[in-house]
Design a protein around this motif. Structure first.
Motif, PDB file in Angstrom:
ATOM      1  N   GLN A   5      63.055  28.793 -11.555  1.00 64.63           N
ATOM      2  CA  GLN A   5      61.779  28.960 -12.477  1.00 64.63           C
ATOM      3  C   GLN A   5      60.683  27.847 -12.015  1.00 64.63           C
ATOM      4  O   GLN A   5      59.529  28.306 -11.839  1.00 64.63           O
ATOM      5  CB  GLN A   5      62.201  29.096 -13.998  1.00 64.63           C
ATOM      6  N   ILE A   6      61.180  26.760 -12.101  1.00 65.64           N
ATOM      7  CA  ILE A   6      60.271  25.591 -11.420  1.00 65.64           C
ATOM      8  C   ILE A   6      59.396  25.748 -10.218  1.00 65.64           C
ATOM      9  O   ILE A   6      58.154  25.803 -10.200  1.00 65.64           O
ATOM     10  CB  ILE A   6      60.864  24.277 -11.585  1.00 65.64           C
ATOM     11  N   SER A   7      60.121  26.382  -9.360  1.00 65.47           N
ATOM     12  CA  SER A   7      59.681  26.600  -7.856  1.00 65.47           C
ATOM     13  C   SER A   7      58.594  27.899  -8.009  1.00 65.47           C
ATOM     14  O   SER A   7      57.537  27.740  -7.420  1.00 65.47           O
ATOM     15  CB  SER A   7      61.045  27.123  -6.910  1.00 65.47           C
ATOM     16  N   GLU A   8      58.917  28.800  -8.784  1.00 69.90           N
ATOM     17  CA  GLU A   8      58.036  29.977  -8.910  1.00 69.90           C
ATOM     18  C   GLU A   8      56.797  29.377  -9.783  1.00 69.90           C
ATOM     19  O   GLU A   8      55.750  29.790  -9.482  1.00 69.90           O
ATOM     20  CB  GLU A   8      58.663  30.890  -9.802  1.00 69.90           C
ATOM     21  N   LEU A   9      56.781  28.508 -10.671  1.00 69.45           N
ATOM     22  CA  LEU A   9      55.760  28.053 -11.238  1.00 69.45           C
ATOM     23  C   LEU A   9      54.951  27.150 -10.489  1.00 69.45           C
ATOM     24  O   LEU A   9      53.944  27.232 -10.385  1.00 69.45           O
ATOM     25  CB  LEU A   9      56.277  27.182 -12.637  1.00 69.45           C
ATOM     26  N   VAL A  10      55.446  26.314  -9.609  1.00 67.20           N
ATOM     27  CA  VAL A  10      54.783  25.372  -8.665  1.00 67.20           C
ATOM     28  C   VAL A  10      54.038  26.271  -7.638  1.00 67.20           C
ATOM     29  O   VAL A  10      52.906  26.138  -7.384  1.00 67.20           O
ATOM     30  CB  VAL A  10      55.860  24.568  -7.905  1.00 67.20           C
ATOM     31  N   SER A  11      54.761  27.464  -7.142  1.00 69.96           N
ATOM     32  CA  SER A  11      54.134  28.274  -6.311  1.00 69.96           C
ATOM     33  C   SER A  11      52.678  28.934  -6.940  1.00 69.96           C
ATOM     34  O   SER A  11      51.698  28.992  -6.222  1.00 69.96           O
ATOM     35  CB  SER A  11      55.086  29.581  -5.984  1.00 69.96           C
ATOM     36  N   ARG A  12      52.883  29.377  -8.058  1.00 69.70           N
ATOM     37  CA  ARG A  12      51.595  29.986  -9.066  1.00 69.70           C
ATOM     38  C   ARG A  12      50.642  29.020  -9.047  1.00 69.70           C
ATOM     39  O   ARG A  12      49.407  29.410  -9.011  1.00 69.70           O
ATOM     40  CB  ARG A  12      52.267  30.564 -10.022  1.00 69.70           C
ATOM     41  N   LEU A  13      51.080  27.775  -9.468  1.00 64.22           N
ATOM     42  CA  LEU A  13      50.105  26.643  -9.486  1.00 64.22           C
ATOM     43  C   LEU A  13      49.346  26.448  -8.243  1.00 64.22           C
ATOM     44  O   LEU A  13      48.136  26.450  -8.128  1.00 64.22           O
ATOM     45  CB  LEU A  13      50.752  25.613  -9.995  1.00 64.22           C
TER      46      LEU A  13
ATOM     47  N   THR B 174      70.487  26.098 -11.443  1.00 62.65           N
ATOM     48  CA  THR B 174      69.929  26.779 -10.426  1.00 62.65           C
ATOM     49  C   THR B 174      68.739  27.706 -10.843  1.00 62.65           C
ATOM     50  O   THR B 174      67.784  27.925 -10.187  1.00 62.65           O
ATOM     51  CB  THR B 174      71.078  27.733  -9.842  1.00 62.65           C
ATOM     52  N   ASP B 175      68.996  28.408 -12.057  1.00 60.09           N
ATOM     53  CA  ASP B 175      68.164  29.260 -12.751  1.00 60.09           C
ATOM     54  C   ASP B 175      66.894  28.594 -12.972  1.00 60.09           C
ATOM     55  O   ASP B 175      65.572  29.019 -12.831  1.00 60.09           O
ATOM     56  CB  ASP B 175      68.556  29.980 -13.881  1.00 60.09           C
ATOM     57  N   GLN B 176      67.004  27.365 -13.633  1.00 58.68           N
ATOM     58  CA  GLN B 176      65.731  26.462 -14.033  1.00 58.68           C
ATOM     59  C   GLN B 176      65.192  26.117 -12.783  1.00 58.68           C
ATOM     60  O   GLN B 176      63.769  26.120 -12.577  1.00 58.68           O
ATOM     61  CB  GLN B 176      66.374  25.267 -14.756  1.00 58.68           C
ATOM     62  N   GLN B 177      65.912  25.773 -11.787  1.00 59.53           N
ATOM     63  CA  GLN B 177      65.131  25.270 -10.261  1.00 59.53           C
ATOM     64  C   GLN B 177      64.242  26.428  -9.784  1.00 59.53           C
ATOM     65  O   GLN B 177      63.213  26.162  -9.459  1.00 59.53           O
ATOM     66  CB  GLN B 177      66.386  24.596  -9.336  1.00 59.53           C
TER      67      GLN B 177
END
Length: 100
Positions: A83-91, A78-81
């Motif tokens: 983090q991935i969502s946040e990174l995708v949003s920033r990108l 869940t934590d990794q998901q």
């Protein structure tokens, strides 16, 4: 599919003959060693008397280990998901700024 074979296991000074597929033999033996270790640990603590009670306590301990390990894995995923969502949003934001 291969023919089952009979594996002889020793758990808390008793011999058990278990039928299993050849490809599962190593897993079965590893599980039996783990169970034997847990049961010996409980018996040697002196707090539980009787093979049946030792077996139940070992089963509860092993189940608890499995469930808490699974829970830790779920939390990590869940934590990794997140983090991935946040990174995708920033990108997405960076790409949107760059295109303008």
């Amino acid at each position: 599919m291969s023919q089952p074979l009979t594996v002889i296991l020793h758990i808390l000074d008793k011999e058990y003959r278990i039928s299993c597929p050849p490809e599962e033999r190593n897993n079965l033996e590893q599980a039996a060693r783990h169970l034997d270790d847990k049961m010996r640990e409980i018996r040697n603590s002196g707090k539980v008397i009787g093979v049946d009670r030792i077996a139940v306590m070992a089963a509860l301990n092993i189940t608890h280990e499995m469930l808490t390990g699974t829970h830790r894995q779920d939390v990590a995923i869940t934590d990794q998901q997140k983090q991935i969502s946040e990174l995708v949003s920033r990108l997405d934001q960076a790409l949107a700024r760059h295109q303008n």
